[in-house]
Design a protein around this motif. Structure first.
Motif, short mmCIF file in Angstrom:
data_model
loop_
_atom_site.label_atom_id
_atom_site.label_comp_id
_atom_site.label_asym_id
_atom_site.label_seq_id
_atom_site.Cartn_x
_atom_site.Cartn_y
_atom_site.Cartn_z
N PRO A 169 -6.20 7.35 -1.05
CA PRO A 169 -6.59 6.02 -0.55
C PRO A 169 -5.82 5.61 0.70
CG PRO A 169 -6.31 5.97 -2.92
CD PRO A 169 -5.79 7.29 -2.46
N LEU A 170 -4.54 5.99 0.78
CA LEU A 170 -3.74 5.65 1.95
C LEU A 170 -4.18 6.46 3.16
CD1 LEU A 170 -1.47 3.77 2.75
CD2 LEU A 170 0.18 5.50 2.02
N SER A 199 -1.30 10.36 -1.09
CA SER A 199 -2.22 9.31 -1.51
C SER A 199 -3.53 9.39 -0.73
CB SER A 199 -1.58 7.93 -1.32
OG SER A 199 -2.53 6.90 -1.47
N ARG A 239 -7.07 -4.12 4.85
CA ARG A 239 -8.07 -4.10 5.92
C ARG A 239 -8.30 -5.49 6.53
NH1 ARG A 239 -10.88 0.89 5.70
NH2 ARG A 239 -10.24 2.10 3.86
N PHE A 267 -5.38 -1.86 -1.07
CA PHE A 267 -6.00 -1.18 0.07
C PHE A 267 -7.13 -2.02 0.65
CE2 PHE A 267 -4.16 2.22 -2.56
CZ PHE A 267 -3.31 2.79 -1.61
N VAL A 285 0.83 -1.21 0.00
CA VAL A 285 0.00 0.00 0.00
C VAL A 285 0.86 1.26 0.00
CG1 VAL A 285 -1.90 -1.15 1.17
CG2 VAL A 285 -0.19 0.07 2.54
N ASP A 336 -7.21 7.50 3.67
CA ASP A 336 -8.47 6.89 4.09
C ASP A 336 -8.23 5.60 4.88
OD1 ASP A 336 -11.45 6.68 3.94
OD2 ASP A 336 -10.94 4.85 2.84
N LEU A 337 -7.27 4.81 4.42
CA LEU A 337 -6.96 3.54 5.09
C LEU A 337 -6.45 3.75 6.51
CD1 LEU A 337 -6.46 0.39 4.78
CD2 LEU A 337 -4.10 1.01 4.16
N HIS A 352 -2.44 -0.56 -5.92
CA HIS A 352 -3.72 -0.80 -6.56
C HIS A 352 -4.85 -0.75 -5.53
CE1 HIS A 352 -1.69 -1.94 -10.25
NE2 HIS A 352 -0.92 -2.79 -9.55
N ALA A 353 -6.07 -0.55 -6.02
CA ALA A 353 -7.24 -0.53 -5.14
C ALA A 353 -7.35 -1.85 -4.37
CB ALA A 353 -8.50 -0.28 -5.96
#
Length: 375
Positions: free
Chosen positions: A234-235, A232, A198, A194, A184, A237-238, A190-191
């Motif tokens: 997405p990162l 990032s 989780r 992520f 990540v 959000d993660l 890639h999606a």
């Protein structure tokens, strides 16, 4: 010794066969130490990490594979140990992290030859022989196995659960490939990466406990990882709400309860936590090392799931029974006491390797250039 060789029949032997190097070439980090040839060969043929030096009369790290320097350190230290002890024969090793393969299925041509690793999944008993890493990671007086006692008694500590750790972990069916969560942090993550992250135990534990009033549980990031996160969405959000500042052992040990969570395999805080005057809560682990000999859930630590309600209920019950907490701590100290003795550890390592050299029977091929029948 029994734990290191768990799953192996007492006195059982297995014959070495010349097809082993080819069989093991399917896994990149398996290597073969050959005492007769003074060689430590990487069996996938990709790179030679550890080589013999005639000038220094010892094995040296070649300096290659700079992206994974610890593998070279582990191989070099092992080779010099075996060489200095004068042990002959061949030793098959895999010193990489997270090597939970079912070798019977993954490498059926291995023919039952044991693999030496520092860590194994419980289901690998009968396939993997355990050998602890040196002082820098698993040795007496090292950072993860301190020989100085925790100065703070349990009852003087804060009523909380503490943990800090990096976002490490893997996902695998232990058949073909391993997915590493550090994917990540790559520029082209890639999606799917992520989504997979989780499912990793460390992410789940930090996410479950981020709003718990009883827990100070956070992930830590390197400077480079923080830069990646800043760039990032997405990162971000993660990891939202899950990242905290680094915490020293001394600061963590001010809490009555210490969480241990698997990373790529065992959590690196496992043994210093067991040696502290805090109660260890161990999250659902399938990994074990040589230092886990005799370790029993409910006696030396308290097992928990990565679930906020379950962990908070466990902590509250323990806070109401301080005598039980002190009993668990004392039992953990007693169990690990022999691991703090270098003479005991040296003897255990010697017996482990001597047993390997005895049980794995290597018969060199007969010479064919001359014999009684030919001459």
């Amino acid at each position: 010794m029994a734990h290191r060789w768990a799953g192996w029949p007492a006195g059982g032997t297995v014959d070495w066969h010349e097809g082993v190097p080819q069989v093991c070439s399917a896994l990149r980090d398996m290597a073969l130490y050959d005492g007769h040839a003074r060689a430590y060969d990487a069996l996938n043929g990709f790179d030679q990490i550890c080589t013999w030096s005639d000038e220094r009369q010892c094995f040296q790290h070649s300096g290659r594979r700079a992206g994974r320097p610890l593998l070279g350190v582990r191989q070099t230290k092992f080779a010099n140990l075996v060489w200095s002890w004068g042990l002959q024969g061949k030793f098959l090793t895999n010193w990489s992290d997270a090597q939970g393969w079912d070798y019977r299925h993954r490498l059926p041509g291995l023919g039952g030859i044991p693999v030496i690793q520092y860590c194994r999944r419980a289901v690998q008993r009968g396939q993997v022989v355990l050998m602890p890493l040196p002082r820098y990671y698993m040795g007496p007086g090292g950072p993860n196995l301190p020989d100085q006692p925790d100065p703070m008694p349990f009852r003087a500590k804060r009523n909380r659960l503490a943990w800090r750790g990096s976002l490490t972990g893997t996902l695998s069916d232990w058949d073909r490939e391993i997915w590493w969560v550090d994917a990540v942090f790559r520029e082209k993550a890639h999606a799917q990466d992520f989504a997979r992250a989780r499912r990793v135990t460390r992410w789940r534990a930090a996410d479950e406990l981020r709003k718990s009033p009883l827990a100070d549980v956070k992930l830590t990031l390197t400077d480079l990882q923080r830069l990646r996160m800043a760039a990032s969405a997405p990162l971000q959000d993660l990891l939202r709400g899950l990242v905290g500042e680094w915490q020293s052992k001394e600061a963590a040990r001010q809490s009555k309860f210490l969480l241990v969570v698997d990373g790529n395999d065992i959590g690196s805080n496992k043994y210093w936590s067991l040696l502290s005057n805090s109660v260890v809560l161990l999250v659902e682990s399938e990994w074990e090392t040589a230092l886990d000999a005799g370790l029993v859930a409910g006696v030396h630590y308290v097992p928990v799931q990565a679930n906020r309600q379950a962990i908070e209920t466990t902590v509250e019950a323990l806070l109401a029974d301080e005598a039980r907490c002190e009993s668990i701590i004392a039992a953990a100290h007693e169990l690990l006491a022999p691991q703090l003795r270098t003479d005991w550890r040296d003897a255990a390592d010697w017996l482990t390797l001597q047993a390997y050299a005895t049980r794995v029977r290597f018969v060199p091929p007969l010479p064919t250039t001359w014999s009684f029948s030919r001459g």
